[in-house]
Design a protein around this motif. Structure first.
Motif: not given
Length: 219
Positions: A78-99
């Protein structure tokens, strides 16, 4: 980066692992976790106890794996699939919460089983360590920096620790306060409040470190 499909040997290993964790869960539901032996799980899955030990270190680990299976890989994907423009901290947080927070009826049922036994709770909390390796690879790829390996490992290890802390706070002894003992100490444990909020709060202090890593990469 495209991951090649698993070969025949790896597919067989995956099938064996899945058969073991499904057998472990079924027997635990039917008999109760304390009445299930490793030998019973191995027999139900059609393998030897020796083969079982190649996949799981205990019956608790196999039972917990039925709900945590492949979660670490899904977080990294999920982190790898987030668009490049998405802040990394947000990408990680959303991936963890989703799972972790979006569980179906089956996962909720397994979680209810886990909360009744201290050994199962310990195995559930310990499973967070599996986040580190796949997430580290995903973070390094997002940073796109050959020298970021150490940074990505530190960040991924911090995420795994934050998730464990959030889960420990969520699985509190019934009637206890925030600091009322350890969830591994035995006794009835009741999930307290929405897990998503606890995960976000635990991960929030890591955001500056993620932002700094991204700035170094851009610079």
């Amino acid at each position: 980066m495209t991951t090649p499909p698993p070969g025949l040997r790896e597919r067989k290993k995956q099938a064996t692992r899945e058969a073991l964790r499904e057998a472990a869960l079924r027997l635990a539901v039917e008999r109760g976790p304390d009445q299930v032996r490793v030998e019973d799980i191995a027999e139900a899955a059609g393998v030897s106890p020796r083969t079982y030990n190649n996949y799981f270190a205990s019956r608790e680990q196999a039972i917990v794996s039925a709900v945590t299976a492949d979660r670490e890989a899904r977080i990294a994907a999920a982190v790898a699939a987030r668009p490049a423009g998405v802040r990394l901290a947000d990408a990680v947080t959303e991936a963890v919460v989703e799972q972790y927070a979006n569980e179906g009826e089956r996962e909720r049922g397994v979680l209810l089983l886990i909360t009744t036994r201290a050994a199962l709770r310990d195995a559930f909390l310990g499973s967070t360590a599996g986040i580190e390796a796949p997430l580290s690879a995903a973070i390094a790829e997002r940073l796109d920096d050959a020298g970021a390996q150490t940074t990505s490992r530190v960040l991924a290890a911090s995420v795994a620790a934050a998730v464990r802390i959030a889960l420990e706070g969520w699985l509190r002894p019934a009637g206890g306060g925030e600091g009322a003992g350890s969830p591994g100490a035995g006794g009835l444990v009741v999930p307290s409040g929405p897990l998503s909020g606890r995960l976000r709060a635990a991960l929030a202090p890591l955001a500056p470190a993620f932002d700094a890593a991204e700035r170094r990469t851009r610079d």
